[in-house]
Design an enzyme around this catalytic site. Structure first.
Site, PDB file in Angstrom:
ATOM      1  N   GLY A  13      50.964  49.886 -52.137  1.00  0.00           N
ATOM      2  CA  GLY A  13      49.990  48.889 -51.671  1.00  0.00           C
ATOM      3  C   GLY A  13      50.104  47.611 -52.490  1.00  0.00           C
ATOM      4  O   GLY A  13      49.186  46.796 -52.515  1.00  0.00           O
ATOM      5  N   GLY A  14      51.247  47.444 -53.134  1.00  0.00           N
ATOM      6  CA  GLY A  14      51.447  46.291 -54.040  1.00  0.00           C
ATOM      7  C   GLY A  14      51.537  44.959 -53.338  1.00  0.00           C
ATOM      8  O   GLY A  14      51.544  43.915 -53.996  1.00  0.00           O
ATOM      9  N   SER A  15      51.599  44.960 -51.984  1.00  0.00           N
ATOM     10  CA  SER A  15      51.587  43.679 -51.265  1.00  0.00           C
ATOM     11  C   SER A  15      50.157  43.211 -50.999  1.00  0.00           C
ATOM     12  O   SER A  15      49.955  42.117 -50.458  1.00  0.00           O
ATOM     13  CB  SER A  15      52.317  43.818 -49.919  1.00  0.00           C
ATOM     14  OG  SER A  15      53.650  44.165 -50.120  1.00  0.00           O
ATOM     15  N   GLY A  16      49.180  44.033 -51.338  1.00  0.00           N
ATOM     16  CA  GLY A  16      47.786  43.702 -51.033  1.00  0.00           C
ATOM     17  C   GLY A  16      47.139  42.850 -52.108  1.00  0.00           C
ATOM     18  O   GLY A  16      47.767  42.475 -53.110  1.00  0.00           O
ATOM     19  N   GLY A  19      46.700  44.994 -55.378  1.00  0.00           N
ATOM     20  CA  GLY A  19      48.044  45.402 -55.790  1.00  0.00           C
ATOM     21  C   GLY A  19      48.845  44.247 -56.345  1.00  0.00           C
ATOM     22  O   GLY A  19      49.553  44.380 -57.346  1.00  0.00           O
ATOM     23  N   SER A 114      36.736  53.761 -54.699  1.00  0.00           N
ATOM     24  CA  SER A 114      35.739  52.756 -54.327  1.00  0.00           C
ATOM     25  C   SER A 114      34.359  53.245 -54.760  1.00  0.00           C
ATOM     26  O   SER A 114      34.077  54.456 -54.705  1.00  0.00           O
ATOM     27  CB  SER A 114      35.738  52.562 -52.814  1.00  0.00           C
ATOM     28  OG  SER A 114      34.610  51.801 -52.419  1.00  0.00           O
ATOM     29  N   LYS A 145      37.753  57.559 -48.478  1.00  0.00           N
ATOM     30  CA  LYS A 145      38.003  57.207 -49.888  1.00  0.00           C
ATOM     31  C   LYS A 145      37.520  58.351 -50.795  1.00  0.00           C
ATOM     32  O   LYS A 145      38.156  58.665 -51.796  1.00  0.00           O
ATOM     33  CB  LYS A 145      37.307  55.887 -50.270  1.00  0.00           C
ATOM     34  CG  LYS A 145      37.849  54.635 -49.598  1.00  0.00           C
ATOM     35  CD  LYS A 145      39.298  54.323 -49.943  1.00  0.00           C
ATOM     36  CE  LYS A 145      39.507  53.891 -51.368  1.00  0.00           C
ATOM     37  NZ  LYS A 145      40.931  53.481 -51.600  1.00  0.00           N
ATOM     38  N   ALA A 169      33.455  48.142 -56.960  1.00  0.00           N
ATOM     39  CA  ALA A 169      32.548  47.804 -55.846  1.00  0.00           C
ATOM     40  C   ALA A 169      33.192  46.613 -55.126  1.00  0.00           C
ATOM     41  O   ALA A 169      34.375  46.656 -54.804  1.00  0.00           O
ATOM     42  CB  ALA A 169      31.162  47.518 -56.390  1.00  0.00           C
TER      43      ALA A 169
HETATM   44  P1  NAD Z   1      44.545  45.045 -49.085  1.00  0.00           P
HETATM   45  O1  NAD Z   1      44.451  45.323 -47.615  1.00  0.00           O
HETATM   46  O2  NAD Z   1      44.689  43.625 -49.516  1.00  0.00           O
HETATM   47  O3  NAD Z   1      45.783  45.865 -49.694  1.00  0.00           O
HETATM   48  C1  NAD Z   1      46.088  47.174 -49.284  1.00  0.00           C
HETATM   49  C2  NAD Z   1      47.608  47.283 -49.126  1.00  0.00           C
HETATM   50  O4  NAD Z   1      47.915  48.611 -48.701  1.00  0.00           O
HETATM   51  C3  NAD Z   1      48.181  46.341 -48.074  1.00  0.00           C
HETATM   52  O5  NAD Z   1      49.263  45.579 -48.604  1.00  0.00           O
HETATM   53  C4  NAD Z   1      48.656  47.274 -46.971  1.00  0.00           C
HETATM   54  O6  NAD Z   1      49.815  46.800 -46.285  1.00  0.00           O
HETATM   55  C5  NAD Z   1      48.944  48.542 -47.755  1.00  0.00           C
HETATM   56  N1  NAD Z   1      48.913  49.733 -46.905  1.00  0.00           N
HETATM   57  C6  NAD Z   1      47.957  50.064 -45.988  1.00  0.00           C
HETATM   58  N2  NAD Z   1      48.288  51.197 -45.374  1.00  0.00           N
HETATM   59  C7  NAD Z   1      49.456  51.624 -45.925  1.00  0.00           C
HETATM   60  C8  NAD Z   1      50.300  52.744 -45.695  1.00  0.00           C
HETATM   61  N3  NAD Z   1      50.007  53.651 -44.751  1.00  0.00           N
HETATM   62  N4  NAD Z   1      51.423  52.870 -46.435  1.00  0.00           N
HETATM   63  C9  NAD Z   1      51.748  51.935 -47.373  1.00  0.00           C
HETATM   64  N5  NAD Z   1      50.988  50.838 -47.626  1.00  0.00           N
HETATM   65  C10 NAD Z   1      49.858  50.691 -46.904  1.00  0.00           C
HETATM   66  O7  NAD Z   1      43.293  45.752 -49.760  1.00  0.00           O
HETATM   67  P2  NAD Z   1      42.694  45.499 -51.240  1.00  0.00           P
HETATM   68  O8  NAD Z   1      41.458  44.714 -51.089  1.00  0.00           O
HETATM   69  O9  NAD Z   1      43.772  45.036 -52.136  1.00  0.00           O
HETATM   70  O10 NAD Z   1      42.268  46.981 -51.624  1.00  0.00           O
HETATM   71  C11 NAD Z   1      43.025  47.736 -52.570  1.00  0.00           C
HETATM   72  C12 NAD Z   1      42.320  49.052 -52.829  1.00  0.00           C
HETATM   73  O11 NAD Z   1      41.030  48.802 -53.378  1.00  0.00           O
HETATM   74  C13 NAD Z   1      42.104  49.920 -51.586  1.00  0.00           C
HETATM   75  O12 NAD Z   1      42.389  51.254 -51.916  1.00  0.00           O
HETATM   76  C14 NAD Z   1      40.627  49.747 -51.278  1.00  0.00           C
HETATM   77  O13 NAD Z   1      40.098  50.903 -50.645  1.00  0.00           O
HETATM   78  C15 NAD Z   1      40.058  49.555 -52.669  1.00  0.00           C
HETATM   79  N6  NAD Z   1      38.808  48.796 -52.705  1.00  0.00           N
HETATM   80  C16 NAD Z   1      38.797  47.512 -52.240  1.00  0.00           C
HETATM   81  C17 NAD Z   1      37.603  46.771 -52.300  1.00  0.00           C
HETATM   82  C18 NAD Z   1      37.546  45.319 -51.856  1.00  0.00           C
HETATM   83  O14 NAD Z   1      36.449  44.725 -51.897  1.00  0.00           O
HETATM   84  N7  NAD Z   1      38.648  44.701 -51.465  1.00  0.00           N
HETATM   85  C19 NAD Z   1      36.442  47.381 -52.817  1.00  0.00           C
HETATM   86  C20 NAD Z   1      36.498  48.693 -53.293  1.00  0.00           C
HETATM   87  C21 NAD Z   1      37.705  49.395 -53.225  1.00  0.00           C
END
Ligand code: NAD
Length: 243
Positions: A13-16, A19, A114, A145, A169
């Site tokens: 998920g390093g593109s997120g 990440g 989360s 989650k 959060a």
């Molecule tokens: P994001 O959508 O920016 O990043 C998630 C990444 O996971 C994306 O790059 C996506 O392409 C990748 N991904 C999704 N499904 C996949 C799969 N099947 N295989 C491989 N890669 C996959 O989300 P984020 O905001 O960076 O969230 C990161 C983590 O933090 C998540 O686990 C999320 O549940 C958790 N989280 C986020 C928040 C928030 O407010 N953003 C709050 C609490 C927890």
């Protein structure tokens, strides 16, 4: 970490949003890092294209990259049209990540959980990681989650793997594609004249850079030699803006 061999990281998920910050902090401290994701958004580290629901794709990336520490932060974003995607990725996908880690002999796994895993829609105050998961989860995303987190914690100490889960959060900071976008859309719709509760509601938000740093600290703390493996307890950390 002095005298210890440095880990080789795979950020799933390093593109997120989160990440990406983890990858940048690992690069800044001169660690070796690769990304595994379904999409490639950045091009400065080795990239493995794949879906975590396919164990063989994860295992292949782990072996090719020589990973010793996985940081698993992948998840579909909240608000998906088909909620079954949450179970598929966050539960079945996390199961596949654990199986791949054990098969490839990876000793460390850090999971982004989360704070929503202990939220059922009612106020929760001063909870810590001893609080049980609610009987009725808030929604499909948070249920998945919680199930994913439970799998991660149960896996600790088995098959040579140590695990930790972090519970952020709300997350804010550069690269956010959810929170500020949602707030701005509400503003554009003119939905600004309402109040939730009695205006004393509290909610923790964590800066994404602090959360990324928490992942690195958690990874550094997963050191088998410092613990009696038989006594090793998996850990959950709930992040608040006070940390
Ligand atoms: P994001 O959508 O920016 O990043 C998630 C990444 O996971 C994306 O790059 C996506 O392409 C990748 N991904 C999704 N499904 C996949 C799969 N099947 N295989 C491989 N890669 C996959 O989300 P984020 O905001 O960076 O969230 C990161 C983590 O933090 C998540 O686990 C999320 O549940 C958790 N989280 C986020 C928040 C928030 O407010 N953003 C709050 C609490 C927890």
């Amino acid at each position: 970490m002095s005298g210890q061999k440095k880990d080789v990281y795979l950020v799933i998920g390093g593109s997120g949003f989160v990440g990406r910050h983890i990858v940048e902090q690992l690069i800044a401290r001169e660690d070796v890092v690769s990304v595994f994701d379904i999409v490639q958004r950045h091009h400065d580290v080795p990239f493995y294209s794949g879906d975590i629901t396919d164990q063989s794709q994860v295992e292949d990336a782990l072996r090719r990259s020589g990973t010793t520490c996985i940081i698993h932060t992948a998840s579909p974003t909240a608000g998906a049209k088909d909620p079954s995607i949450y179970h598929k990725v966050n539960v079945e996908g996390t199961k596949a990540v654990i199986a791949a880690a054990v098969a490839a002999g990876v000793p460390k796994l850090v999971y982004t959980s989360s704070a929503g895993v202990v939220f059922d829609g009612n106020d929760v105050i001063n909870l810590d990681e001893r609080a049980p998961y609610p009987e009725k989860p808030f929604d499909a995303y948070n249920e998945s989650k919680a199930l994913g987190e439970a799998l991660i914690l149960e896996a600790s100490g088995k098959g040579g793997l140590l695990t930790v889960a972090l519970r952020p959060a709300g997350i804010f900071g550069p690269g956010d594609r959810q929170m500020m976008v949602g707030l701005y859309q509400a503003y554009q719709r003119g939905q600004t004249h309402f109040q939730v509760g009695d205006n004393n509601n509290l909610f923790d938000y964590t800066y994404v850079g602090n959360l990324a740093r928490a992942h690195l600290i958690a990874a550094d703390k997963l050191v088998p030699s410092e613990h009696d493996a038989a006594d090793w307890q998996s850990d959950t950390v709930t992040l608040t803006d006070k940390e």
